[in-house]
Design an enzyme around this catalytic site. Structure first.
Site, PDB file in Angstrom:
ATOM      1  N   HIS A  71     -52.912  18.642 -17.273  1.00 29.87           N
ATOM      2  CA  HIS A  71     -51.859  17.882 -16.660  1.00 29.87           C
ATOM      3  C   HIS A  71     -50.764  18.903 -17.106  1.00 29.87           C
ATOM      4  O   HIS A  71     -50.401  19.532 -18.229  1.00 29.87           O
ATOM      5  CB  HIS A  71     -51.774  16.466 -16.952  1.00 29.87           C
TER       6      HIS A  71
ATOM      7  N   ASP B 201     -54.932  15.263 -25.041  1.00 30.18           N
ATOM      8  CA  ASP B 201     -54.235  14.235 -24.176  1.00 30.18           C
ATOM      9  C   ASP B 201     -55.057  13.379 -23.435  1.00 30.18           C
ATOM     10  O   ASP B 201     -56.038  13.642 -22.658  1.00 30.18           O
ATOM     11  CB  ASP B 201     -53.684  15.330 -22.832  1.00 30.18           C
TER      12      ASP B 201
ATOM     13  N   LYS C 211     -51.090   3.330 -18.257  1.00 33.54           N
ATOM     14  CA  LYS C 211     -52.292   3.827 -17.768  1.00 33.54           C
ATOM     15  C   LYS C 211     -53.415   2.825 -18.086  1.00 33.54           C
ATOM     16  O   LYS C 211     -54.451   3.249 -18.034  1.00 33.54           O
ATOM     17  CB  LYS C 211     -52.593   5.255 -17.720  1.00 33.54           C
TER      18      LYS C 211
ATOM     19  N   CYS D 123     -49.990  16.972 -10.461  1.00 34.29           N
ATOM     20  CA  CYS D 123     -49.268  17.556 -11.720  1.00 34.29           C
ATOM     21  C   CYS D 123     -50.360  18.350 -12.422  1.00 34.29           C
ATOM     22  O   CYS D 123     -50.194  18.400 -13.563  1.00 34.29           O
ATOM     23  CB  CYS D 123     -48.995  16.553 -12.708  1.00 34.29           C
TER      24      CYS D 123
HETATM   25  N1  PMP Z   1     -51.747  13.789 -19.002  1.00 29.92           N
HETATM   26  C1  PMP Z   1     -52.415  13.176 -17.944  1.00 29.92           C
HETATM   27  C2  PMP Z   1     -53.838  13.842 -17.940  1.00 29.92           C
HETATM   28  C3  PMP Z   1     -51.901  12.181 -16.994  1.00 29.92           C
HETATM   29  O1  PMP Z   1     -52.781  11.860 -16.142  1.00 29.92           O
HETATM   30  C4  PMP Z   1     -50.718  12.081 -16.971  1.00 29.92           C
HETATM   31  C5  PMP Z   1     -50.235  11.155 -16.015  1.00 29.92           C
HETATM   32  N2  PMP Z   1     -50.506  11.298 -14.556  1.00 29.92           N
HETATM   33  C6  PMP Z   1     -49.850  12.609 -17.888  1.00 29.92           C
HETATM   34  C7  PMP Z   1     -50.252  13.393 -18.968  1.00 29.92           C
HETATM   35  C8  PMP Z   1     -48.218  12.339 -17.900  1.00 29.92           C
HETATM   36  O2  PMP Z   1     -48.231  10.631 -18.412  1.00 29.92           O
HETATM   37  P1  PMP Z   1     -46.867  10.116 -18.254  1.00 29.92           P
HETATM   38  O3  PMP Z   1     -46.214  10.373 -17.011  1.00 29.92           O
HETATM   39  O4  PMP Z   1     -46.917   8.950 -18.599  1.00 29.92           O
HETATM   40  O5  PMP Z   1     -46.066  10.718 -19.379  1.00 29.92           O
END
Ligand code: PMP
Length: 399
Positions: free
Chosen positions: A116, A193, A219, A356
């Site tokens: 991400h 992550d 999440k 993303c």
């Molecule tokens: N890493 C992964 C794998 C994610 O799915 C996400 C959220 N889409 C993030 C990082 C970022 O998380 P946050 O926006 O809650 O900081």
């Protein structure tokens, strides 16, 4: 309706026809989480760690109780290893900023090709500031880490390896039991992550053996605004604070300041107290469930969805035998956004776009995709309704 869905007010109630398949973006919240946050504001609201009065002591107890519960939940032995952040993004930024002082020009950072952006851009910024080199980990045609290429890249002795636990696009569960020891043997630090893992799989950070593990509360059925940075005490001790100010100091004078111990050293300012308490309640909620049965149900839902998509002539991506939480798909010749709009008109919520993860999308040769993602409140009827809506969408687009 499945009994679990009834515990989520946003998804239950007599007129609720929402089919929510966007839990990888954020999960809905069970009533117990909402109640815990409301109860805090009604009965315990005070700042933590600083009051001489009873209410502040109560608030601190609830806040630190959540920290201890989260430590136990993710398998770290001391609550001091749980650092409250705003979310995964903040946590990765804290690590990248916090380790910058240890990087020199030419040091290498190996980053998961399916990462991400939150696990890419902070490393790029670190590389810019220290003259380090970013190397993406090569993926195979399905988007999984190519183990031979990984081994090869490790021979360049990277200083740090940043990995996904579970991909937010393809749902691939990385083989961390192999990847982390390989990185360690090469002398690299590791960051995982876990944003897409914690809601779906049991996570034992100490058993994984990584230096840092990061995830977001929202999440995993908790509120937004709180996430976790955890890892080994030794690795966390190496981090320079990203933010400085109150709460994180030992002593301040005009000559300078000294910082206090973990976890407070990395938690400047008033923390998101109600959110931490809400996250503690989400963890307690998860601890009370049969998580193995839930994982099995989620996996069955994704298999049904993948088979249905194929039957309808959609293309789905990734390894069908290693798919957790999320499933990406497209309809040839149609824009993913158009599919998303047509699903939304039928009360089916999915996400469309690059998720993303632009480098992964470009590896797959895609501008974007639709993504459906499941959580413990979804049932077969959600998938059937989504497939009906997809059939309708296709009919409308293709006539
Ligand atoms: N890493 C992964 C794998 C994610 O799915 C996400 C959220 N889409 C993030 C990082 C970022 O998380 P946050 O926006 O809650 O900081």
């Amino acid at each position: 309706m499945q009994p679990l869905k009834a515990l989520f007010p946003a998804l239950s109630g007599p007129d609720n026809s929402l089919v929510y398949l966007d839990s990888a973006a954020t999960t809905q919240k069970p009533q117990v989480v909402l109640d815990a946050m409301q109860a805090f504001y009604q009965h315990q609201n005070a700042n933590v760690h600083r009051g001489a009065h009873a209410l502040s002591v109560k608030a601190t107890k609830a806040y630190e109780g959540a920290r201890a519960r989260i430590a136990e939940f993710v398998g770290v032995s001391s609550a001091a290893q749980i650092i409250f952040c705003h979310g995964t993004t903040h946590a990765v930024n804290q690590v990248a900023h916090g380790l910058a002082h240890t990087f020199q020009s030419g040091d290498r950072i190996l980053v998961d090709g399916a990462a991400h952006h939150a696990n890419i851009v902070p490393w790029q910024e670190l590389a810019k500031s220290r003259g380090a080199i970013i190397e993406p980990i090569v993926l195979d045609e399905l988007g999984r880490i190519d183990l031979n290429a990984y081994q090869q890249a490790l021979s360049n002795k990277p200083k740090l390896v940043a990995l996904n636990h579970v991909s937010n696009v393809l749902g691939h569960h990385n083989p961390l039991a192999k990847l982390i020891p390989m990185a360690k043997r090469a002398g690299a630090m590791t960051l995982v992550d876990g944003a897409q893992a914690v809601a779906h799989l049991p996570v034992d950070v100490e058993a994984l053996g990584c230096d840092f593990y990061v995830f977001s509360g929202h999440k995993m059925y908790g509120p937004t605004g709180v996430g976790i940075l955890t890892g080994t005490l030794a690795a966390l001790e190496m981090l320079q604070p990203l933010m400085t100010g109150g709460e994180m100091i030992k002593q301040v004078s005009w000559q300078g300041s000294s910082f206090t111990k973990l976890p407070n050293r990395l938690e400047a300012g008033t923390p998101p107290i109600a959110e931490v308490i809400g996250l503690g309640a989400a963890v307690e909620f998860l601890q009370g469930l049969d998580r193995e049965a839930i994982a099995k149900q989620e996996s069955q839902l994704l298999t049904t969805a993948r088979q249905g998509l194929q039957r309808l002539g959609f293309t789905s991506y990734g390894d069908p035998n290693n798919c957790h939480g999320a499933l990406a798909f497209n309809l040839a010749g149609e824009h993913h956004q158009d599919i998303g709009i047509l699903l939304d008109q039928q009360q089916v919520a999915v996400r469309c776009g690059h998720h993303c993860a632009m480098p992964l999308m470009s590896h797959l040769g895609l501008a974007g995709s639709c993504r459906l993602s499941v959580a413990l409140y979804n049932d077969q009827s959600d998938i059937e309704l989504a497939l009906d809506a997809l059939a309708q969408a296709k009919e409308l687009l293709h006539g």
